[in-house]
Design an enzyme around this catalytic site. Sequence first.
Site, PDB file in Angstrom:
ATOM      1  N   ASP A  21       0.983  -1.162  -0.029  1.00  0.00           N
ATOM      2  CA  ASP A  21      -0.100   0.121   0.131  1.00  0.00           C
ATOM      3  C   ASP A  21       0.783   1.275   0.198  1.00  0.00           C
ATOM      4  OD1 ASP A  21      -1.935   1.860   0.372  1.00  0.00           O
ATOM      5  OD2 ASP A  21      -2.156   1.388   2.440  1.00  0.00           O
ATOM      6  N   ASN A  23      -0.452   4.501  -0.042  1.00  0.00           N
ATOM      7  CA  ASN A  23      -1.113   5.869   0.323  1.00  0.00           C
ATOM      8  C   ASN A  23      -1.844   5.552   1.732  1.00  0.00           C
ATOM      9  OD1 ASN A  23      -3.164   4.138  -0.440  1.00  0.00           O
ATOM     10  ND2 ASN A  23      -4.200   5.875  -1.833  1.00  0.00           N
ATOM     11  N   ASP A  25      -4.375   3.675   2.716  1.00  0.00           N
ATOM     12  CA  ASP A  25      -5.838   3.337   2.758  1.00  0.00           C
ATOM     13  C   ASP A  25      -5.822   1.811   3.004  1.00  0.00           C
ATOM     14  OD1 ASP A  25      -5.216   2.081   0.406  1.00  0.00           O
ATOM     15  OD2 ASP A  25      -6.550   3.062  -0.905  1.00  0.00           O
ATOM     16  N   ASP A  29      -1.660  -1.182  -4.037  1.00  0.00           N
ATOM     17  CA  ASP A  29      -1.697  -0.456  -5.290  1.00  0.00           C
ATOM     18  C   ASP A  29      -0.668  -0.524  -6.188  1.00  0.00           C
ATOM     19  OD1 ASP A  29       0.025   1.508  -3.956  1.00  0.00           O
ATOM     20  OD2 ASP A  29      -1.873   1.899  -2.780  1.00  0.00           O
ATOM     21  N   ASP A 103      -3.784  -9.780 -16.154  1.00  0.00           N
ATOM     22  CA  ASP A 103      -4.814 -10.793 -16.118  1.00  0.00           C
ATOM     23  C   ASP A 103      -6.031 -10.089 -16.885  1.00  0.00           C
ATOM     24  OD1 ASP A 103      -6.655 -12.778 -14.898  1.00  0.00           O
ATOM     25  OD2 ASP A 103      -5.497 -12.501 -13.072  1.00  0.00           O
ATOM     26  N   ASP A 206      -7.951 -15.283 -17.584  1.00  0.00           N
ATOM     27  CA  ASP A 206      -8.854 -16.116 -16.632  1.00  0.00           C
ATOM     28  C   ASP A 206      -9.934 -16.876 -17.361  1.00  0.00           C
ATOM     29  OD1 ASP A 206      -9.812 -15.541 -13.738  1.00  0.00           O
ATOM     30  OD2 ASP A 206     -11.816 -15.019 -14.553  1.00  0.00           O
ATOM     31  N   GLU A 262      -5.753 -19.767 -17.777  1.00  0.00           N
ATOM     32  CA  GLU A 262      -6.124 -20.673 -16.780  1.00  0.00           C
ATOM     33  C   GLU A 262      -6.766 -21.805 -17.143  1.00  0.00           C
ATOM     34  OE1 GLU A 262      -8.385 -20.354 -12.502  1.00  0.00           O
ATOM     35  OE2 GLU A 262      -9.167 -19.178 -14.226  1.00  0.00           O
ATOM     36  N   HIS A 323      -3.795 -17.391  -5.942  1.00  0.00           N
ATOM     37  CA  HIS A 323      -4.870 -16.621  -5.005  1.00  0.00           C
ATOM     38  C   HIS A 323      -6.213 -17.535  -4.703  1.00  0.00           C
ATOM     39  CE1 HIS A 323      -6.013 -15.880  -9.035  1.00  0.00           C
ATOM     40  NE2 HIS A 323      -7.209 -15.225  -8.678  1.00  0.00           N
ATOM     41  N   ASP A 324      -6.326 -18.294  -5.219  1.00  0.00           N
ATOM     42  CA  ASP A 324      -7.553 -19.277  -5.095  1.00  0.00           C
ATOM     43  C   ASP A 324      -7.289 -20.430  -4.436  1.00  0.00           C
ATOM     44  OD1 ASP A 324      -9.025 -17.472  -6.878  1.00  0.00           O
ATOM     45  OD2 ASP A 324      -8.238 -18.628  -8.693  1.00  0.00           O
TER      46      ASP A 324
HETATM   47  C1  GLC Z   1     -10.662 -17.465 -11.744  1.00  0.00           C
HETATM   48  C2  GLC Z   1      -9.942 -16.402 -10.754  1.00  0.00           C
HETATM   49  C3  GLC Z   1     -10.750 -16.261  -9.687  1.00  0.00           C
HETATM   50  C4  GLC Z   1     -11.939 -15.590 -10.083  1.00  0.00           C
HETATM   51  C5  GLC Z   1     -12.593 -16.511 -11.072  1.00  0.00           C
HETATM   52  C6  GLC Z   1     -13.759 -15.733 -11.722  1.00  0.00           C
HETATM   53  O1  GLC Z   1     -10.805 -18.709 -11.466  1.00  0.00           O
HETATM   54  O2  GLC Z   1      -8.536 -16.877 -10.529  1.00  0.00           O
HETATM   55  O3  GLC Z   1     -10.060 -15.504  -8.604  1.00  0.00           O
HETATM   56  O4  GLC Z   1     -12.848 -15.606  -8.814  1.00  0.00           O
HETATM   57  O5  GLC Z   1     -11.841 -16.607 -12.179  1.00  0.00           O
HETATM   58  O6  GLC Z   1     -13.379 -14.591 -12.489  1.00  0.00           O
HETATM   59 CA    CA Z   2      -3.494   2.066  -1.191  1.00  0.00          CA
END
Ligand code: GLC
Ligand code: CA
Length: 517
Positions: A21, A23, A25, A29, A103, A206, A262, A323-324
């Site tokens: 971050d 700034n 918040d 970013d 992405d 994605d 993906e 991240h999933d």
């Molecule tokens: C992909 C992304 C996931 C998102 C999903 C819908 O699987 O990695 O984080 O929620 O698509 O866009």
């Molecule tokens: Ca920020």
Amino acid sequence: MRGTWWREGVFYQIYPRSFQDSNGDGIGDLAGITARLDHLNDGTPRSLGIDAIWLSPFYRSPMADFGYDVSDYRDVDPTFGNLAEFDRLLAEAHRRNIRVIVDIVPGHTSDQHPWFKAARSSRTDPKRDYFVWANPRRGGPPNNWRAVFRRVGPAWTFDDQSGQYYLHHFLPEQPDLNWRNPAVRKEIDDIMRFWLDRGVDGFRVDVASGLIRDERLRDNPRFQLRGWPRRRNWDLDEVHEIHRGWRKVLDSYDGDRMAVGEIGVRNLRRHVRYYGEDDELQLSFNFHFLEQPWVAERFRAVVEEWERLLPAHAWPDYTLSNHDRSRATSRYGAERAGVAAMMLLTLRGTPFIYYGEEIGMTDVPIPSNRIVDIDGRDPERTPMQWDASPKGGFTTGDPWLPIGDTARTSVAAQRDDPASLFSLYRRLSWLRKSSPALRRGSYRTVPAARGIFAYAREADGHRALVALNFTASAQVVALGSGSGRVLLSTRHDRDGAEVDLARVELSPDEGVVLAPA
Ligand code: GLC
Ligand code: CA
């Protein structure tokens, strides 16, 4: 040579909300990412030696799915900055020889995107057919398709205003685009060109295997045995033609642009089809490692199957976290993080490192009043732990998600410790760069006892041997004859030692890279 950077390089995935971050918040970013690029690659082995970053979405978005619900594909959400800050990030990354892929979310928009607002305004609106609409069946949803997010239930939501259901494979706030409509294809091509013109090196696409659905909207089979009969809303043959179209867009640019799709397809035979005849997306992000328990033979089986099935032009890639999914250190345990890192960075294939993995960040427990993601993915998305202060150097404000135990795990604490995981990641990454065998060499399994995954890599007479002890007990493995030298061990105190290849001793949870004499 074309494709060298994404074949031989190391990728790093940044989830922009959680990296840095700038700034106060409490939300990461783009300016924050720019400020931290030296961590990724400052041109010396003090940094991670990253060659490319994948940025999760930073576009304008109501954030129902934290950016995977896009309301403007050509602008930066004010939470993350603006286009000028994006350009600066790109320029600063390129100055350090770091490529940047962004992405792109072609499967669905936000329900706040102007296309969807227009589409739902009336059945005759010109944008109506950008999305998938259907009449109710027996007073309920048009068919039995389910959303990917389990808590969502049916993949259909009834729109009162226009009296039909619309399709959404994720949240109701993420209406699916209609990929049978040529106008949609053209829109996404144009969006890709917008970012390619700005100078990005490519895309992470994605949900790339799930874009197109059965035209007649037929029910999915109730029962599937080994994936058969096939589902009617995923991995349809027609999706490959979309990918070929994107490849043409990429190839129409100079500068070696690429995309990684993906691909959520379990069956490897179906999966390899996404490489096409070298006319689809160059890489195919997959979940095969993420789904394995910590068993040497299981990982070996995945690698051997890839090696057997991939056509000659195709190039594998591997990942242990994103991240999933729950983080690797949480799934396997901290004592195995070193062996996991060594495997990821020494196999034949492009490694994808998820931010924080290099210091062994774990899933962070989220108190119920701070849960923000509908699909339980907050624990693996918590802020990067830069230093040992309570806010970890991530922010001066209130972080959007709880921060893990920074006193135990941080970049600052591991930077000067030769025995740290961060030091191991750096040594692996720079060793890989200096070794043609590890970067681009062939792969061959070396038969080994139960619990050991061993392999040889070879390029132009350069050879490297890797032995990974997946067990918690000491082992002795035979990797060949003659002597060798330890190039790198997950136990830093063995580097440079001479070994007898017929009797290589491994401590519990130890991995070694050896150079045969
Ligand atoms: C992909 C992304 C996931 C998102 C999903 C819908 O699987 O990695 O984080 O929620 O698509 O866009
Ligand atoms: Ca920020």
